[in-house]
Scaffold this motif. Structure first.
Motif, PDB file in Angstrom:
ATOM      1  N   HIS A 129       0.440   2.545  -4.765  1.00 21.94           N
ATOM      2  CA  HIS A 129      -0.976   2.321  -5.009  1.00 21.94           C
ATOM      3  C   HIS A 129      -1.703   3.614  -5.339  1.00 21.94           C
ATOM      4  O   HIS A 129      -1.316   4.692  -4.897  1.00 21.94           O
ATOM      5  CB  HIS A 129      -1.638   1.672  -3.785  1.00 21.94           C
ATOM      6  CG  HIS A 129      -1.102   0.317  -3.491  1.00 21.94           C
ATOM      7  ND1 HIS A 129      -1.520  -0.815  -4.146  1.00 21.94           N
ATOM      8  CD2 HIS A 129      -0.143  -0.075  -2.629  1.00 21.94           C
ATOM      9  CE1 HIS A 129      -0.845  -1.859  -3.692  1.00 21.94           C
ATOM     10  NE2 HIS A 129      -0.007  -1.433  -2.772  1.00 21.94           N
ATOM     11  N   CYS A 174       0.846  -1.191   0.000  1.00 24.32           N
ATOM     12  CA  CYS A 174       0.000   0.000   0.000  1.00 24.32           C
ATOM     13  C   CYS A 174       0.875   1.233   0.000  1.00 24.32           C
ATOM     14  O   CYS A 174       0.898   1.944   0.988  1.00 24.32           O
ATOM     15  CB  CYS A 174      -0.901   0.020   1.226  1.00 24.32           C
ATOM     16  SG  CYS A 174      -2.287  -1.092   1.144  1.00 24.32           S
ATOM     17  N   VAL A 179      -9.596   0.342  -5.978  1.00 25.95           N
ATOM     18  CA  VAL A 179      -8.201   0.133  -5.600  1.00 25.95           C
ATOM     19  C   VAL A 179      -7.385  -0.331  -6.802  1.00 25.95           C
ATOM     20  O   VAL A 179      -7.666  -1.363  -7.403  1.00 25.95           O
ATOM     21  CB  VAL A 179      -8.097  -0.905  -4.463  1.00 25.95           C
ATOM     22  CG1 VAL A 179      -6.639  -1.172  -4.097  1.00 25.95           C
ATOM     23  CG2 VAL A 179      -8.870  -0.427  -3.236  1.00 25.95           C
ATOM     24  N   LEU A 226     -14.058   2.794  -2.586  1.00 26.91           N
ATOM     25  CA  LEU A 226     -12.831   3.142  -3.282  1.00 26.91           C
ATOM     26  C   LEU A 226     -12.482   2.080  -4.313  1.00 26.91           C
ATOM     27  O   LEU A 226     -12.566   0.881  -4.055  1.00 26.91           O
ATOM     28  CB  LEU A 226     -11.675   3.282  -2.288  1.00 26.91           C
ATOM     29  CG  LEU A 226     -11.660   4.534  -1.408  1.00 26.91           C
ATOM     30  CD1 LEU A 226     -10.595   4.404  -0.325  1.00 26.91           C
ATOM     31  CD2 LEU A 226     -11.413   5.780  -2.252  1.00 26.91           C
ATOM     32  N   LEU A 257      -5.793   5.011  -5.359  1.00 24.59           N
ATOM     33  CA  LEU A 257      -7.176   4.769  -4.963  1.00 24.59           C
ATOM     34  C   LEU A 257      -8.047   5.839  -5.611  1.00 24.59           C
ATOM     35  O   LEU A 257      -7.704   7.024  -5.575  1.00 24.59           O
ATOM     36  CB  LEU A 257      -7.319   4.850  -3.436  1.00 24.59           C
ATOM     37  CG  LEU A 257      -6.228   4.166  -2.611  1.00 24.59           C
ATOM     38  CD1 LEU A 257      -6.390   4.515  -1.139  1.00 24.59           C
ATOM     39  CD2 LEU A 257      -6.260   2.667  -2.823  1.00 24.59           C
ATOM     40  N   ARG A 271      -7.127  -3.857  -0.528  1.00 23.99           N
ATOM     41  CA  ARG A 271      -8.402  -3.302  -0.070  1.00 23.99           C
ATOM     42  C   ARG A 271      -8.692  -3.693   1.376  1.00 23.99           C
ATOM     43  O   ARG A 271      -9.080  -2.856   2.197  1.00 23.99           O
ATOM     44  CB  ARG A 271      -9.541  -3.786  -0.972  1.00 23.99           C
ATOM     45  CG  ARG A 271     -10.931  -3.455  -0.440  1.00 23.99           C
ATOM     46  CD  ARG A 271     -12.007  -3.975  -1.366  1.00 23.99           C
ATOM     47  NE  ARG A 271     -12.034  -3.195  -2.583  1.00 23.99           N
ATOM     48  CZ  ARG A 271     -12.609  -1.990  -2.690  1.00 23.99           C
ATOM     49  NH1 ARG A 271     -13.212  -1.455  -1.629  1.00 23.99           N
ATOM     50  NH2 ARG A 271     -12.593  -1.341  -3.809  1.00 23.99           N
TER      51      ARG A 271
END
Length: 201
Positions: free
Chosen positions: A55, A18, A82, A80, A57, A108
């Motif tokens: 990442h 992430c 992802v 969201l 989003l 997620r």
């Protein structure tokens, strides 16, 4: 490092990934077009950051109201989008690593847990005041995230009815502990970049 140890780290990287490129990286492609959009860039960290992923989003249910003071944005964390592949490709080399459906699902799950989305499902960004004129504006907003409300200034470019801008948000300012595993070997950086593009009706 033996093969089994490296395999374990790669597996955790897929679940924890992430994060994003260093802030010194070239800026990502700007938001264009006439549709309302908000996206968040999340940056990888930790001593083994290279095993993780950057990442992006995207607010899948972004709602925008236009009171006199300026726009009010709302979106749900559980809506969201992802790491949509087309958007990752658009953002360039820092986001070029492939993310399959399993990796996206893991990201997620980690994201919603870290943000305590079940208890605080909605994010609200409310315009308080604006200064400047012409194409450049300084805008003060009130951000409500994780049950915490903070004020923040951001720079916005305005062209006709279209406005684009970005702001750096620190998770810790909203009482959020950035996601981490293996004692910090893999982690998410505290600072997130929020980018948006809005069109006034």
């Amino acid at each position: 490092m033996n093969t089994s140890r490296r395999g374990l780290l790669i597996a955790f990287a897929a679940l924890a990934g992430c994060t994003a490129a260093p802030l010194s990286a070239p800026p990502p492609a700007s938001i264009a077009g006439n549709t309302d959009e908000l996206r968040v860039l999340v940056f990888r960290g930790g001593t083994a950051a290279r095993l993780g992923h950057n990442h992006v989003l995207r607010a899948g249910d972004l709602r925008v109201d236009w009171p006199a003071a300026g726009p009010v944005l709302r979106f749900r964390l559980d809506a969201l989008d992802v790491d949509p592949p087309a958007l990752r490709a658009h953002l360039g080399p820092a986001f070029a690593s492939a993310m399959d459906d399993e990796a996206r699902a893991g990201t997620r799950a980690n994201l919603l847990k870290a943000l305590d989305a079940a208890a605080h499902p909605e994010v609200v960004v409310r315009t308080l005041q604006q200064s400047g004129e012409g194409g450049q504006r300084a805008v003060e907003v009130e951000i409500t995230l994780h049950g915490v409300t903070r004020r923040q200034w951001l720079a916005v470019d305005v062209e006709g009815t279209r406005a684009r801008g970005e702001v750096v948000v620190r998770q810790s300012d909203f009482g959020i502990q950035p996601f981490t595993v293996l004692g910090g070997l893999l982690a998410v950086q505290d600072a997130l970049v929020v980018q948006f593009g809005l069109t006034k009706p």
